[in-house]
Write an enzyme that holds these catalytic residues in place. Structure first.
Site, PDB file in Angstrom:
ATOM      1  N   GLU A   1      -0.533  10.530  -6.328  1.00 16.82           N
ATOM      2  CA  GLU A   1      -1.480  11.587  -5.943  1.00 16.82           C
ATOM      3  C   GLU A   1      -2.029  12.334  -7.145  1.00 16.82           C
ATOM      4  OE1 GLU A   1      -3.281  11.399  -3.335  1.00 16.82           O
ATOM      5  OE2 GLU A   1      -1.514  11.518  -2.076  1.00 16.82           O
TER       6      GLU A   1
ATOM      7  N   ASP B   1     -10.086   6.271  -3.363  1.00 19.13           N
ATOM      8  CA  ASP B   1     -10.498   6.154  -1.963  1.00 19.13           C
ATOM      9  C   ASP B   1     -11.436   4.973  -1.748  1.00 19.13           C
ATOM     10  OD1 ASP B   1      -9.199   8.546  -2.040  1.00 19.13           O
ATOM     11  OD2 ASP B   1     -10.980   9.770  -1.733  1.00 19.13           O
TER      12      ASP B   1
HETATM   13  P1  NG1 Z   1      -9.367  13.161  -0.676  1.00 20.09           P
HETATM   14  O1  NG1 Z   1      -9.663  14.603  -0.820  1.00 20.09           O
HETATM   15  O2  NG1 Z   1      -8.186  12.936   0.181  1.00 20.09           O
HETATM   16  O3  NG1 Z   1     -10.571  12.383  -0.253  1.00 20.09           O
HETATM   17  C1  NG1 Z   1      -9.222  13.155  -3.360  1.00 20.09           C
HETATM   18  C2  NG1 Z   1     -10.021  12.231  -4.262  1.00 20.09           C
HETATM   19  C3  NG1 Z   1      -9.209  11.017  -4.733  1.00 20.09           C
HETATM   20  C4  NG1 Z   1      -7.878  11.457  -5.306  1.00 20.09           C
HETATM   21  C5  NG1 Z   1      -7.170  12.375  -4.308  1.00 20.09           C
HETATM   22  C6  NG1 Z   1      -5.866  12.912  -4.837  1.00 20.09           C
HETATM   23  C7  NG1 Z   1     -12.354  12.332  -3.470  1.00 20.09           C
HETATM   24  C8  NG1 Z   1     -13.471  11.572  -2.872  1.00 20.09           C
HETATM   25  N1  NG1 Z   1     -11.185  11.712  -3.565  1.00 20.09           N
HETATM   26  O4  NG1 Z   1      -8.977  12.553  -2.136  1.00 20.09           O
HETATM   27  O5  NG1 Z   1      -9.950  10.288  -5.677  1.00 20.09           O
HETATM   28  O6  NG1 Z   1      -8.050  12.100  -6.545  1.00 20.09           O
HETATM   29  O7  NG1 Z   1      -7.984  13.490  -3.946  1.00 20.09           O
HETATM   30  O8  NG1 Z   1      -4.994  11.901  -5.164  1.00 20.09           O
HETATM   31  O9  NG1 Z   1     -12.536  13.460  -3.873  1.00 20.09           O
HETATM   32 MG    MG Z   2     -13.203  12.411   0.697  1.00 20.29          MG
END
Ligand code: NG1
Ligand code: MG
Length: 520
Positions: free
Chosen positions: A57, A213
């Site tokens: 993470e 993601d």
């Molecule tokens: P989320 O907020 O769950 O989409 C974000 C980032 C990832 C990664 C995670 C933490 C975006 C699109 N994605 O995920 O690349 O950094 O936080 O591990 O912001």
């Molecule tokens: Mg997102």
């Protein structure tokens, strides 16, 4: 990616047998609505799923490897395309199956090919526009100035909960980019190109994110988690969980605490990106002779490196900590972790003045270098905690992977001890996210302790945190107990819609990544 697969046979490869009938109905409704709306049939469907991160993470933007998996929830786009009616522009009509919540849009893109995106406005179509923009740039690069995009008609349906930590955004952006590429005759679509453009595109609407993601959404294969690496180059490989006794399940539980990165991003996520970049520069300054250039633009995908990795392994000159070829990745990370602990002695964090002094630059230079692109409101930067999280988390990913790939339990009739080792790493991640990276919240902490007490081996937040989702590694025979405990001790007191109650806790299996499905 090989060419489109026919719809009927395709669905059985995506969804679990028990979900198949409902999904077939959903796809057919989408196609029927398309016909109704636009007066002709769609020619193909572009699909990309959401994801849950198993471990790793907040380290993707520091270019350390992560281990997510795709889920069954997805974005599907029914599409038709035709040569542009106007020789100097092309037109897009886009609608959502849930039109009441997501209003339709229609727009033209002129000869210069610029796709305008107003990221300050919350508009679901922005995600399509960003995928469109990225795909057009790529196609123009590949085909030259003569490239003239087609007119497109699109109807979209998404089942990844928005703002729920399962990456509805990456699913939608990746599916959009895939749709645009296919509509313009790109066949087959290269998965690496698609992922890279989706990563860069999403930055136009969201935060300065890493690439986890989009990689998970595009590259995943059914039945496997995905080990994604970002340095020296983007790569992904499927990793299977070994058979265990008891069998392992992933449960995903929503906290229903909304983490809206577009609202709180400047405070939370982007600040972490800045803190990681500053910590890397700080360590770099300590490791290298004065005057050594800080690495710039060393990251993949042509964007600036925000993290640590290159600082040490490609740029550090002559220090003990520089990558000696004989060190394994784990040993390197252990050294970096020790270095971070020894270098960052101030638990309370560092002021701008202190960081600037350590880097040998002025505060104005520091701000120009690290804070000009992203708004940052912090007074102190907690470099010790952030660096310790990043290095230790990168280590946990490697340890998790080692456990998966070299299972020690072969032949054992009960693998509880092995299962518990996997779970313990996830629990350590949660502790580190809570204490060092400060990206958890009381509700997520509570969900994790409830699930562990009810039998989960490992429980942690997944995705960015500060709300959103949690993931749990649970023995199959405890799934019902964990669910019941969460319902009783967490959800019971909440006011939830029927839909929210349905999706509050689900068992997720590793799903299939992006693909195209031929309608006729
Ligand atoms: P989320 O907020 O769950 O989409 C974000 C980032 C990832 C990664 C995670 C933490 C975006 C699109 N994605 O995920 O690349 O950094 O936080 O591990 O912001
Ligand atoms: Mg997102």
């Amino acid at each position: 990616m090989s060419g489109p697969v026919p719809l009927a046979s395709g669905l059985a490869d995506i969804y679990e047998p028990q979900a198949l009938a409902a999904q077939a109905t959903r796809w057919n409704k989408l196609l029927a609505r398309f016909q109704e709306k636009y007066g002709h049939a769609a020619s193909f469907v572009a699909r990309s799923p959401g994801r849950v991160n198993i471990i790793g993470e907040h380290i993707d933007y520091s270019l350390y490897s992560v281990l997510p998996m795709a889920i069954a929830a997805d974005a599907i786009l029914a599409v038709s395309a035709a040569p542009a009616a106007d020789p100097s522009s092309f037109r897009v009509r886009i609608a959502n199956y849930h039109e009441d919540r997501f209003p339709s849009a229609e727009f033209s893109v002129g000869a210069d090919g610029t796709v305008d995106i107003d990221a300050t406005k919350h508009d679901w179509v922005n995600y399509f526009r960003s995928g469109l923009r990225g795909a057009l740039e790529l196609l123009r690069k590949k085909r030259g100035d003569a490239f003239h995009p087609c007119d497109m008609e699109i109807l979209m349906d998404g089942t990844v909960p928005v703002g729920g930590g399962l990456s509805s955004s990456a699913a939608f952006v990746s599916a959009s980019a895939l749709a645009v590429m296919a509509a313009n005759g790109e066949d087959p679509v290269d998965k690496k190109e698609l992922t890279e453009l989706a990563i860069v595109s999403e930055r136009a609407v969201g935060v300065n994110s890493g690439g986890m993601d989009q990689s998970a959404s595009v590259f995943s294969e059914q039945g496997s988690a995905l080990y994604v690496s970002f340095a020296p180059d983007l790569s992904a490989r499927p990793v299977k969980f070994p058979p265990t006794r008891p069998e392992l399940c992933f449960m995903v539980a929503q906290s229903f605490v909304t983490s809206n990165k577009q609202v709180s991003g400047p405070i939370h996520y982007n600040l972490r990106v800045v803190e990681c970049s500053m910590a890397a520069a700080f360590l770099h300054a300590k490791l290298n002779p004065p005057g050594t250039e800080l690495p710039t633009d060393a990251g993949p995908l042509g964007v600036s490196l925000h993290g640590f990795h290159d600082t040490f392994f490609y740029h550090s000159g002559g220090s003990d900590y520089a990558a000696a070829p004989s060190l394994s990745k784990e040993e390197e990370l252990e050294k970096l972790l020790a270095l971070a602990r020894e270098t960052f002695t101030q638990e309370e964090g560092y002021t701008r003045e202190e960081v600037a002094a350590a880097l040998g630059v002025s505060v104005a230079d520091l701000e120009a270098r690290f804070m000009s692109k992203l708004p940052v409101r912090a007074e102190r930067f907690r470099l010790r905690q952030r660096a310790v999280h990043v290095f230790s988390e990168a280590l946990r990913v490697l340890r998790f992977l080692t456990l998966l790939e070299r299972p020690v339990h072969t032949g054992a009739s009960d693998t509880s001890a092995y299962n518990a080792q996997l779970g313990a790493l996830m629990n350590e991640t949660q502790d580190s996210c809570r204490d060092a990276y400060e990206c958890s919240c009381p509700e997520l902490d509570r969900i994790c302790s409830i699930a562990r007490a009810a039998g989960a081996y490992g429980s942690r937040l997944t995705g960015a945190g500060w709300g959103g989702c949690s993931v749990h590694l649970v023995p199959a025979d405890k799934v019902a107990d964990v669910k019941a405990a969460l319902e009783r001790e967490y959800y019971a007191g909440m006011e939830l819609t029927e839909e929210q109650r349905q999706e509050a806790v689900v068992v997720s299996r590793p799903g299939q990544g992006s693909a195209l499905y031929k309608v006729a």
